[in-house]
Design a protein around this motif. Sequence first.
Motif, PDB file in Angstrom:
ATOM      1  N   THR A 179      38.511  25.978  31.833  1.00  0.00           N
ATOM      2  CA  THR A 179      37.344  25.782  30.923  1.00  0.00           C
ATOM      3  C   THR A 179      37.688  24.377  30.199  1.00  0.00           C
ATOM      4  O   THR A 179      36.985  23.270  30.202  1.00  0.00           O
ATOM      5  CB  THR A 179      37.175  26.900  29.924  1.00  0.00           C
ATOM      6  N   ALA A 180      38.833  24.215  29.916  1.00  0.00           N
ATOM      7  CA  ALA A 180      39.310  23.013  29.187  1.00  0.00           C
ATOM      8  C   ALA A 180      39.273  21.685  30.043  1.00  0.00           C
ATOM      9  O   ALA A 180      38.959  20.742  29.564  1.00  0.00           O
ATOM     10  CB  ALA A 180      40.869  23.051  28.757  1.00  0.00           C
ATOM     11  N   LEU A 181      39.577  21.944  31.330  1.00  0.00           N
ATOM     12  CA  LEU A 181      39.629  20.857  32.472  1.00  0.00           C
ATOM     13  C   LEU A 181      38.324  20.664  33.099  1.00  0.00           C
ATOM     14  O   LEU A 181      38.166  19.844  33.757  1.00  0.00           O
ATOM     15  CB  LEU A 181      40.795  21.103  33.479  1.00  0.00           C
ATOM     16  N   GLU A 182      37.198  21.660  32.654  1.00  0.00           N
ATOM     17  CA  GLU A 182      35.889  21.546  33.166  1.00  0.00           C
ATOM     18  C   GLU A 182      35.903  21.631  34.695  1.00  0.00           C
ATOM     19  O   GLU A 182      35.165  21.037  35.540  1.00  0.00           O
ATOM     20  CB  GLU A 182      35.130  20.142  32.649  1.00  0.00           C
ATOM     21  N   ILE A 183      36.813  22.726  35.112  1.00  0.00           N
ATOM     22  CA  ILE A 183      36.762  22.994  36.431  1.00  0.00           C
ATOM     23  C   ILE A 183      36.054  24.253  36.816  1.00  0.00           C
ATOM     24  O   ILE A 183      36.267  25.280  35.919  1.00  0.00           O
ATOM     25  CB  ILE A 183      38.253  23.410  37.001  1.00  0.00           C
ATOM     26  N   GLU A 184      34.918  24.389  37.465  1.00  0.00           N
ATOM     27  CA  GLU A 184      34.273  25.224  37.610  1.00  0.00           C
ATOM     28  C   GLU A 184      34.536  26.415  38.596  1.00  0.00           C
ATOM     29  O   GLU A 184      34.905  25.941  39.736  1.00  0.00           O
ATOM     30  CB  GLU A 184      32.661  24.841  38.045  1.00  0.00           C
ATOM     31  N   LEU A 185      34.671  27.439  38.005  1.00  0.00           N
ATOM     32  CA  LEU A 185      35.306  28.680  38.939  1.00  0.00           C
ATOM     33  C   LEU A 185      33.968  29.706  39.242  1.00  0.00           C
ATOM     34  O   LEU A 185      33.619  30.367  38.373  1.00  0.00           O
ATOM     35  CB  LEU A 185      36.468  29.549  38.542  1.00  0.00           C
ATOM     36  N   ARG A 186      33.426  29.690  40.434  1.00  0.00           N
ATOM     37  CA  ARG A 186      32.707  30.616  40.719  1.00  0.00           C
ATOM     38  C   ARG A 186      33.182  32.171  40.923  1.00  0.00           C
ATOM     39  O   ARG A 186      32.403  32.999  40.207  1.00  0.00           O
ATOM     40  CB  ARG A 186      31.935  30.549  42.185  1.00  0.00           C
ATOM     41  N   SER A 187      34.232  32.234  41.247  1.00  0.00           N
ATOM     42  CA  SER A 187      34.910  33.567  41.185  1.00  0.00           C
ATOM     43  C   SER A 187      36.272  33.318  41.301  1.00  0.00           C
ATOM     44  O   SER A 187      37.001  32.131  41.761  1.00  0.00           O
ATOM     45  CB  SER A 187      34.346  34.678  42.191  1.00  0.00           C
ATOM     46  N   GLY A 188      37.267  34.271  41.263  1.00  0.00           N
ATOM     47  CA  GLY A 188      38.628  34.288  41.253  1.00  0.00           C
ATOM     48  C   GLY A 188      39.243  35.388  41.140  1.00  0.00           C
ATOM     49  O   GLY A 188      38.908  36.370  40.856  1.00  0.00           O
ATOM     50  N   GLU A 189      40.514  35.619  41.953  1.00  0.00           N
ATOM     51  CA  GLU A 189      41.420  37.123  41.938  1.00  0.00           C
ATOM     52  C   GLU A 189      42.668  36.656  41.683  1.00  0.00           C
ATOM     53  O   GLU A 189      43.012  35.346  41.988  1.00  0.00           O
ATOM     54  CB  GLU A 189      41.225  37.638  43.149  1.00  0.00           C
ATOM     55  N   VAL A 190      43.294  37.294  40.938  1.00  0.00           N
ATOM     56  CA  VAL A 190      44.850  37.196  40.473  1.00  0.00           C
ATOM     57  C   VAL A 190      45.471  38.350  40.927  1.00  0.00           C
ATOM     58  O   VAL A 190      45.025  39.494  40.929  1.00  0.00           O
ATOM     59  CB  VAL A 190      44.841  37.223  39.069  1.00  0.00           C
ATOM     60  N   SER A 191      46.833  38.154  41.551  1.00  0.00           N
ATOM     61  CA  SER A 191      47.174  39.287  41.930  1.00  0.00           C
ATOM     62  C   SER A 191      48.779  39.004  41.762  1.00  0.00           C
ATOM     63  O   SER A 191      49.361  37.727  41.881  1.00  0.00           O
ATOM     64  CB  SER A 191      47.209  39.732  43.713  1.00  0.00           C
ATOM     65  N   ALA A 192      49.617  40.068  41.710  1.00  0.00           N
ATOM     66  CA  ALA A 192      51.104  39.789  41.269  1.00  0.00           C
ATOM     67  C   ALA A 192      51.623  41.394  42.044  1.00  0.00           C
ATOM     68  O   ALA A 192      51.167  42.291  41.986  1.00  0.00           O
ATOM     69  CB  ALA A 192      51.382  39.997  39.886  1.00  0.00           C
ATOM     70  N   GLU A 193      52.758  41.037  42.633  1.00  0.00           N
ATOM     71  CA  GLU A 193      53.567  42.066  43.419  1.00  0.00           C
ATOM     72  C   GLU A 193      55.073  41.828  42.830  1.00  0.00           C
ATOM     73  O   GLU A 193      55.408  40.866  43.161  1.00  0.00           O
ATOM     74  CB  GLU A 193      53.033  42.326  44.723  1.00  0.00           C
ATOM     75  N   GLY A 194      55.783  42.719  42.779  1.00  0.00           N
ATOM     76  CA  GLY A 194      57.298  42.665  42.546  1.00  0.00           C
ATOM     77  C   GLY A 194      57.888  43.757  43.437  1.00  0.00           C
ATOM     78  O   GLY A 194      57.454  45.000  43.311  1.00  0.00           O
ATOM     79  N   ASP A 195      59.250  43.527  43.747  1.00  0.00           N
ATOM     80  CA  ASP A 195      60.007  44.251  44.630  1.00  0.00           C
ATOM     81  C   ASP A 195      61.021  44.881  43.735  1.00  0.00           C
ATOM     82  O   ASP A 195      61.692  44.293  43.045  1.00  0.00           O
ATOM     83  CB  ASP A 195      60.856  43.316  45.690  1.00  0.00           C
TER      84      ASP A 195
END
Length: 192
Positions: free
Chosen positions: A97-113
């Motif tokens: 938002t601050a950089l005025e980058i339009e994101l239509r959608s997005g996913e975030v994932s994390a995995e840990g061993d």
Amino acid sequence: MDATTLRAAQAPLKAQYRSDPSSALLTLKSSGTLSSTSIACSLSSGPAVSAAKQKVAGLHPAAGGPDAAISGELCSGDMLLEALVACAGVTLKAVATALEIELRSGEVSAEGDLDFRGTMGVDRNAPVGFVEIRLRFVLDTDAEQKKVDKLVQLTERYCVVLQTISKAPKISVSSSRKEKMGSLGGTMELEQ
């Protein structure tokens, strides 16, 4: 669960981890979806979380705990990854938002061993805790790669949970116990 029940649940797991160390290696995962309307990230959750009235931490089944889908008890490691996904998702949305980058959608994932031999005390040389955590963003945007790289760099820099786990903050541990106060039946807390 009493000590006898816990030992009985853990004994076959410990035996398995001793005889087959690779069976103690697990990867926990969490994911979330970036909001298209606000600076927010919705965590994806399994049936145990969806059915729970509140989040209750319990032992992971690989440490002798019950199936989370039945008990509703969640592994604290899963919750740590959820916190990372949530914080990284919200931070990424704020930075975009601050950089005025339009994101239509997005996913975030994390995995840990994790190596449960360490957690279970089966092998003193096996680490206790995550040995590796991977955080990933999948973004639907027309922004040029240079801007996306900057977005991820700034998200990494300003994500409180990511910085906390990557920089190993100074931590203190203390305990206290409650003592009964004579015949009055009250309690008082004693610092140790």
